[in-house]
Motif scaffolding. Structure first.
Motif, PDB file in Angstrom:
ATOM      1  N   GLU A 103      12.522   3.901  -0.604  1.00 25.41           N
ATOM      2  CA  GLU A 103      12.438   3.170   0.657  1.00 25.41           C
ATOM      3  C   GLU A 103      11.247   2.218   0.673  1.00 25.41           C
ATOM      4  N   ALA A 104      10.128   2.644   0.091  1.00 26.16           N
ATOM      5  CA  ALA A 104       8.974   1.751   0.002  1.00 26.16           C
ATOM      6  C   ALA A 104       9.301   0.556  -0.893  1.00 26.16           C
ATOM      7  N   GLY A 157      18.245   4.018  -2.725  1.00 22.11           N
ATOM      8  CA  GLY A 157      17.949   5.435  -2.578  1.00 22.11           C
ATOM      9  C   GLY A 157      17.255   5.742  -1.259  1.00 22.11           C
ATOM     10  N   ARG A 158      17.071   7.042  -1.011  1.00 18.53           N
ATOM     11  CA  ARG A 158      16.482   7.479   0.257  1.00 18.53           C
ATOM     12  C   ARG A 158      15.147   8.183   0.076  1.00 18.53           C
ATOM     13  N   SER A 159      14.661   8.258  -1.133  1.00 19.44           N
ATOM     14  CA  SER A 159      13.358   8.896  -1.340  1.00 19.44           C
ATOM     15  C   SER A 159      12.271   8.010  -0.749  1.00 19.44           C
ATOM     16  N   GLU A 160      11.099   8.599  -0.572  1.00 23.54           N
ATOM     17  CA  GLU A 160       9.975   7.830  -0.044  1.00 23.54           C
ATOM     18  C   GLU A 160       9.675   6.624  -0.934  1.00 23.54           C
ATOM     19  N   TYR A 193       0.812  -1.219   0.000  1.00 22.08           N
ATOM     20  CA  TYR A 193       0.000   0.000   0.000  1.00 22.08           C
ATOM     21  C   TYR A 193       0.852   1.278   0.000  1.00 22.08           C
ATOM     22  N   PRO A 194       1.861   1.394   0.860  1.00 20.19           N
ATOM     23  CA  PRO A 194       2.701   2.609   0.797  1.00 20.19           C
ATOM     24  C   PRO A 194       3.418   2.749  -0.545  1.00 20.19           C
ATOM     25  N   PHE A 195       3.883   1.637  -1.099  1.00 21.84           N
ATOM     26  CA  PHE A 195       4.563   1.720  -2.389  1.00 21.84           C
ATOM     27  C   PHE A 195       3.592   2.150  -3.489  1.00 21.84           C
ATOM     28  N   THR A 196       2.403   1.584  -3.482  1.00 21.14           N
ATOM     29  CA  THR A 196       1.407   1.941  -4.495  1.00 21.14           C
ATOM     30  C   THR A 196       1.079   3.418  -4.432  1.00 21.14           C
ATOM     31  N   ARG A 197       0.893   3.920  -3.222  1.00 25.43           N
ATOM     32  CA  ARG A 197       0.561   5.329  -3.064  1.00 25.43           C
ATOM     33  C   ARG A 197       1.730   6.223  -3.529  1.00 25.43           C
TER      34      ARG A 197
END
Length: 1016
Positions: free
Chosen positions: A202-203, A196-199, A136-140
């Motif tokens: 990380e997801a 990487g370190r972006s949202e 869910y976090p990755f999809t968003r």
């Protein structure tokens, strides 16, 4: 004798081909143009290693690009070695198949029971575990919405790239639990590769680690993971030394499409002393979007050209195409940009007997609309094959014949509007079979089943609103509006199916909708339907199924499909034998194969079923790749396919259609993929190479591949011509290739009586051939068309027993010592079972516990009963074998050997009682195993045994292996193989298998005999 063998292996070759076969260079790169006979060269090079240089066959590995190429390569090597050697334990197959085999061989305690997931199966696994994977976090983060499929696609592209570059490194928690109750375990997995370190990055990192752990939990690997996994394993010196000791000679086909991890694997295998034959053509590198890196071939070219132990040989002769096709393809190849300095010499026409009869046989055609273009193509195809038993003249083998429908292919770059071309062909009564393209899903017989499955899931729409292009393609295929829901698509698909000539009764759409609603109600826990509620359904077995007590809350899609086919009375299509009906059955068989992949990791509840229907539609509308039985390729129907799916194929007549603006070249060719990595990783892996360059060299190579599929007749057509079409037209004018109308093409055709082309290689396992011996029509439905049986939760029980027995036979003396210590014996077996060696993928927890306990008792009893034998005799479990029945019929399998003193026994293990098996087929199987062993090694077994593990009857059956018994076995199987080759599939079970129909896997829709259980 040595000179005779060398002469035999060089017979009929050109000077360049002969040089490639006998070269003494340790590393050899063969740049092989289209139609240059590269497969024969590779096969004879392997035979030269074995028969002339004395290389043991088991030390040779030959990598192919597809399963079809594997079959062809094995057949060619077999023929090359027929008088001077044998394949033995040589590996010939795809790289991912090799990786799984080596993982099982090098680390059997971890990988032996693993399966490889195809693309659709892994999509289904992710949909099943979507929540636990943390999607869910990755999809968003990736889409800004909650739409799952696009996010899954983007994730898998990133995950595959890590694997394909050898960059995937994951730290797993200890002791993975191989049960459904342990799925929380993979939440603790951690990706070690910095992305990487972006949202978003990380997801992605969290999901990638959990997905990798999820694969291991389910005892699966996907294609890309299997390759990365083996390369990681070989970084351990012990494993690499073992493999290099076993593999000394490597063949690599289609090396222009290797990705970095495959290149790394090949270099690890070859090292500083191994031998390499790499074959490829940089002009045919068309898989950059999938990770293929043509510059790896360029690097190899530079290395071997400068290496005293290396060399480069070019095969320039084209033995496939006429001079005019060769000239046009050469002219186009000159427009492809430089590839790492590799030269691109023109192809030379190499087949003296294949000449151009008319300039109009190679032509360009321009129309004012796509519809008119499709009609023009259909007119040309009808001229090529009039349908009256004649076809356009073509040289084939030793003579001349007329073309059949199967000799014609319509190839397209884009999936869009493919239905337009199919419908135009069908309107002229031309049978069509769709291969490896989105059009498979868009066939009305397939869409009516998919729409019904959507209704089972409670989906009023097949696809959600964001997928507008796909929704439009589905609606257009059946002639309804873009906003049509599943009920409207079901009705429209039935109308379109009737209009295409399929015998579909009126009112079937209402019955299918009623059936779908009834299945949905039962899956939701609804009450048993009354007889009155089921009265409208025609299939009695389906009514009984719906009214059964204890209807499950989860179901296998395959089971629902079988009942849908029964209710649609598809058995009438099967019985008809008409070309359109046969093509429809083929398409439904491919749908059945896809549903088997969707349920590979278990049954579906209603929520998951809805996601799986969406997954099926979107995947099938993308780039579906399905392997076919070789004889299915000979169905007498025109092939409609994408160019990518036609790679490696050839046809007497080819139409390259829709070379139009935004279609070919694709308007998306230079678009960079949106990957979930930060810029540093993007630059380090040079991921810009996934996109085409400004000169569109990738698209130019794709058109080159399309042109070189043609043997004699080639038509390139467009409605709104693209730049490629105009460039080709300019070149064509120079080469004397005309612009022609369909009528002009037809006027220059000479017709001859139609005849089928040369038959393909038939390579089968005995377990598959057995179906033909029991029921030829079962073999046809199962093997040629692709229908799959309904899965039950006991599936895998027999294999699990064999896995345990294999472990026992691998260390017989160890187990002989345990036979007298009941506690230790049970503890050791329990450890193997708990470690996943007895893995039941589909069983419920209760059934799994019961079957595992049963297996422990049976195998412990086997150890006690055969302890004396285990202590003194030597076992060789699962030795691969092949037996050549005819020049082009190859039977393959694996056999267990038992050796003691002077006696050698071939043993086949069966679970259950002897009475559950056909004794004649059991004897036949063991006799063929004995023949194969004798032919491959020269060792003739004296004893044949069938051992039954479990049951109350006899524990062992002896099999006669005398000369007369073996002769009868060969005759029986040879007759069956001949029946398969001649297409004799319209017979049911033999009299001694009279009760088979009642338990047939396809009894609900088999077309032989009266419809079973259906009301008039």
């Amino acid at each position: 004798m040595a000179d005779e063998i060398e002469d035999l292996l060089l017979e009929g070759l050109t000077a360049a081909q002969a040089e490639a076969v006998r070269s003494r260079q340790r590393r050899l790169l063969v740049v092989a143009g289209a139609g240059s006979g590269k497969t024969e060269v590779m096969a004879r090079r392997v035979a030269w290693w074995v028969a002339v240089e004395g290389v043991p066959p088991g030390q040779v590995v030959a990598f192919t690009f597809t399963e079809k190429a594997t079959r062809e390569m094995r057949a060619r090597i077999r023929r090359a070695l027929a008088r001077c050697g044998h394949l033995g334990e040589m590996f010939v197959g795809t790289i991912h198949a090799f990786c799984l085999a080596q993982l099982r061989a090098l680390a059997p305690e971890r990988y032996h029971n693993y399966e490889v997931l195809d693309e659709l199966a892994r999509l289904a696994l992710i949909q099943r575990e979507y929540d636990l994977l943390g999607f869910y976090p990755f999809t968003r983060a990736t889409t800004g919405t909650w739409y799952r499929y696009r996010a899954i696609e983007r994730f898998l592209q990133g995950y595959d790239l890590l694997c394909e570059h050898g960059e995937l490194r994951v730290e797993l928690p200890p002791a993975p639990p191989h049960t459904r109750a342990g799925k929380e375990w993979y939440r603790r997995a951690r990706l070690l590769t910095p992305v990487g370190r972006s949202e978003l990055a990380e997801a992605f990192s969290r999901v990638a680690a959990r997905y990798y752990a999820c694969l291991h939990l389910h005892r699966c690997l996907d294609f890309s993971t299997s390759q990365n996994e083996l390369v990681r394993l070989l970084e351990g010196e012990e494993y690499l030394a073992r493999l290099r000791g076993a593999v000394t000679h490597v063949v690599v086909d289609e090396c222009q499409d290797n990705n970095p991890v495959q290149d790394r694997l090949i270099r690890l295998l070859v090292g500083d002393s191994g031998h390499l034959l790499a074959v490829g053509d940089h002009r045919q590198a068309i898989y950059a979007w999938r990770g293929g890196r043509v510059e790896l071939m360029a690097r190899l070219h530079a290395e071997v050209a400068a290496d005293p132990e290396g060399g480069v040989i070019e095969l320039a002769e084209n033995f496939r195409s006429t001079p005019r096709i060769v000239a046009l393809a050469n002219a186009w190849a000159r427009k492809i940009g430089d590839t790492g300095g590799m030269p691109s010499p023109d192809m030379l026409h190499g087949r003296a007997g294949r000449r151009d009869e008319s300039p109009a046989h190679v032509a360009l055609m321009r129309s004012y609309s796509r519809q008119l273009e499709a009609e023009g193509i259909a007119q040309v195809v009808r001229a090529l094959v009039p349908g009256d038993g004649r076809g356009a003249a073509h040289d084939d083998g030793d003579g001349e014949r007329g073309l059949t429908y199967a000799d014609v292919a319509v190839l397209l770059r884009s999936r869009r509007d493919l239905a337009t071309y199919v419908e135009a062909l069908e309107r002229r009564g031309i049978p069509v079979v769709v291969r490896g393209s989105p059009q498979l899903l868009l066939q009305p017989e397939v869409l009516l089943c998919v729409a019904a499955l959507a209704l089972v899931a409670g989906r009023q729409e097949l696809l959600d609103r964001p997928y507008e292009e796909e929704r439009e393609a589905i609606a257009r295929a059946v002639g309804c509006g873009r906003d049509a829901g599943a009920p409207e698509i079901l009705e429209a698909a039935c109308r379109r199916a009737r209009a295409s000539g399929l015998p579909l009764r009126r009112g079937v759409e209402r019955r299918l909708a009623r059936l779908a609603q009834a299945v949905r109600s039962r899956l939701a826990g609804g009450p048993r339907p009354s007889r009155r509620e089921l009265r409208g359904l025609r299939s009695a077995p389906t009514r009984d199924w719906l009214a059964a007590q204890g209807f499950p809350r989860e179901v296998f899609l395959q089971e629902v499909l079988h009942h849908l086919l029964a209710e649609a009375e598809v058995g009438a299509w099967d019985a008809s034998g008409a070309p359109r009906a046969r093509a429809a059955m083929y398409h439904l068989g491919q749908l059945s194969s896809m549903l088997a992949s969707l349920n590979l990791t278990g049954p579906s509840d209603l929520e998951l079923l809805g996601h799986q229907v969406e997954t099926l539609c979107l995947w099938a509308l993308g780039r579906p790749r399905l392997e076919e039985h070789p004889l299915a390729e000979g169905l007498d129907a025109v092939t409609v396919s994408t160019i990518h799916a036609a790679k490696g194929l050839e046809f007497p007549a080819v139409v390259v259609a829709d070379v139009s603006e935004r279609r070919f070249p694709s308007s998306l060719a230079t678009q960079r993929p949106n990957l979930p990595f930060d810029h540093e990783l993007w630059e380090r892996l040079q991921l810009w190479q996934l996109s085409d360059n400004e000169h569109l060299d990738g698209e130019r190579r794709l058109l080159y591949v399309a042109l070189t599929r043609a043997e004699r007749y080639l038509l390139v057509s467009a409605s709104s011509p693209s730049g490629f079409f105009w460039e080709l037209a300019e070149l064509a004018e120079r080469e004397g290739v005309p612009s022609a109308s369909p009528a002009e093409v037809a006027r220059h055709l000479r017709l001859r009586p139609s005849a089928r082309s040369l038959r393909p290689q038939l390579s089968e396992a005995f377990s598959s051939l057995r179906y033909y011996l029991e029921c030829p029509h079962d073999y046809y439905l199962r093997r040629l068309l692709g229908f799959r049986p309904v899965v039950n939760e006991y599936l895998g029980y027999g294999r699990g027993l064999h896995n345990l027995l294999r472990e026992i036979h691998s260390r017989p003396q160890h187990w002989a010592r345990l036979a007298g210590d009941e506690a230790r014996l049970r503890a050791e077996l329990d450890r193997l079972i708990a470690g996943g060696l007895f893995f039941l993928r589909y069983a419920s927890p209760e059934t799994r516990r019961r079957l595992q306990a049963r297996a422990l008792e049976l195998v412990a009893g086997y150890v006690r009963e055969h302890a004396g034998e285990l202590g003194v005799r030597r076992y060789e479990p699962e030795r691969p074998f092949e037996v050549l029945l005819e020049e082009d019929v190859l039977l393959a399998g694996a056999v267990d050997l038992l050796e003691g003193g002077e006696e050698l026994a071939v043993v086949d293990f069966k679970s259950g009682e002897a009475g559950a098996y056909d004794e004649e087929l059991l004897r036949l199987q063991v006799q063929l195993y004995a023949l194969a062993l004798s032919g491959a090694t020269g060792r003739a077994p004296q004893v044949g045994l069938v051992r039954f593990v479990g049951g109350e009857g006899p524990a062992e059956m002896r099999v006669e292996l005398g000369p007369e018994a073996l002769r009868r076995a060969l005759q029986m199987v040879g007759e069956a193989a001949q029946g398969i080759r001649e297409g004799r599939f319209d017979e049911g079970p033999a009299p001694r298998h009279g009760g088979r129909c009642a338990r047939c896997d396809f009894r609900l829709f088999c077309g032989l005999g009266p419809a079973r259980g259906s009301e008039p």
